[in-house]
Design an enzyme around this catalytic site. Sequence first.
Site, PDB file in Angstrom:
ATOM      1  N   GLN A 168      36.444  67.773 -17.007  1.00  7.21           N
ATOM      2  CA  GLN A 168      36.708  66.201 -17.340  1.00  7.21           C
ATOM      3  C   GLN A 168      37.263  66.317 -15.936  1.00  7.21           C
ATOM      4  OE1 GLN A 168      37.049  63.906 -19.560  1.00  7.21           O
ATOM      5  NE2 GLN A 168      34.929  64.671 -20.292  1.00  7.21           N
ATOM      6  N   SER A 169      36.754  66.132 -15.005  1.00 12.08           N
ATOM      7  CA  SER A 169      37.521  66.093 -13.272  1.00 12.08           C
ATOM      8  C   SER A 169      37.369  64.374 -13.667  1.00 12.08           C
ATOM      9  CB  SER A 169      37.169  66.889 -12.628  1.00 12.08           C
ATOM     10  OG  SER A 169      37.525  66.029 -11.496  1.00 12.08           O
ATOM     11  N   ASN A 170      39.476  63.630 -13.389  1.00 15.17           N
ATOM     12  CA  ASN A 170      38.970  62.401 -12.862  1.00 15.17           C
ATOM     13  C   ASN A 170      38.698  62.488 -11.535  1.00 15.17           C
ATOM     14  OD1 ASN A 170      40.189  61.945 -15.720  1.00 15.17           O
ATOM     15  ND2 ASN A 170      42.128  63.492 -14.692  1.00 15.17           N
TER      16      ASN A 170
END
Length: 343
Positions: A82-84
């Site tokens: 879930q890397s922004n």
Amino acid sequence: MDGRTLQDRLDQWPRLHYGRTPTPLEPLPNLTRQLGGPQLWIKRDDGYGPGMGGNKGRKLEFLMAEALRQGKRKVVTFGGLQSNHARMTAAACAPLGLEAHLFFFARRPSTLPGNLLLDTLFNARLHFIPFGGGGDASLTLEQTNRLVRWLSWALVGRSYFMPVGGHTVIGCLGYVAAAVELAEQVTALGLAADKVVVVTAVGTGGTLAGLMAGLRLIGSPIQLLGLDIGKLWKTFPASIARLAGDLCAVLGEPHTFLPANVPMIAETYAGPGYSVMTQNTAVAIHTLAQSEGIILDPVYTGKAFAGLLDLLANGRFSPDTHLIFLHTGGLPGLWAYGEQVKG
Ligand SMILES: Cc1ncc(COP(=O)(O)O)c(C=O)c1O
């Protein structure tokens, strides 16, 4: 040096501009009343930058400009599923016609929710490598970046490689600029700068390092408090101290930060580990949503805000403090956590 001089020095770097600054600095009147303690504020970096925004917007302004300057056609970066940072890098690449290659050290999930869905909308190339996920602080941040850089070179070839979270001197110039912006807002609001504490989530530490360097360079007494949300890296304070020192050096006033003086609470609020949502995080998300109508994310800001609520409950700050929570974004992650967010 004064803020103007620092801005002039920052202007020497190529930079894209993703939005209007200053980002809003707003009071949290209901929560302040409810908790009955220091005055709470929020700085809204959550909407800043491409692809739904977040703190990476400020870093990408410098990083993408550098990728263009080097004439690279591919940009590589990596992070958690879930890397922004990965999502915003993909969003920044799309309109520039650059190929975004995102590396995730995990099995390809059966569905692609939250940030991963947005990554596909931006037409990023997703590389799932089902081993070496790390996250257990067995490597330093720099060692991890070196390994992934080498792997990406082998798999993708020539590219502009962006370390995890945009943790580079060039990227973190964005948060040096933010420090000047914050100090100006504090002055404009008539707050006593020595009573102001800025609280931020710490993942790769670049945001904190940029703020440390910026406030140091302009001689501001504004204090910082980073809350580690992942216990991800070996000798992490040393990495942050080095980056902050390197930032001061490239901006013309070398300074040595000692790892022991990095203003961060390591591990305490990270819970079982990076991206593992805790009950306290759910409570923090509900608290801010229901008092002020502002949404936090499960991985970074929710966890950091839970830490802040704990510190407030334990009387860590004197009542005349002005606490500014830096909202660093991450909202798409909410849709990957679904029911867990309900608490
Ligand atoms: C939403 C959000 N908040 C905070 C952070 C932490 O920022 P940094 O990596 O600069 O410590 C990140 C990324 O790591 C993020 O995506």
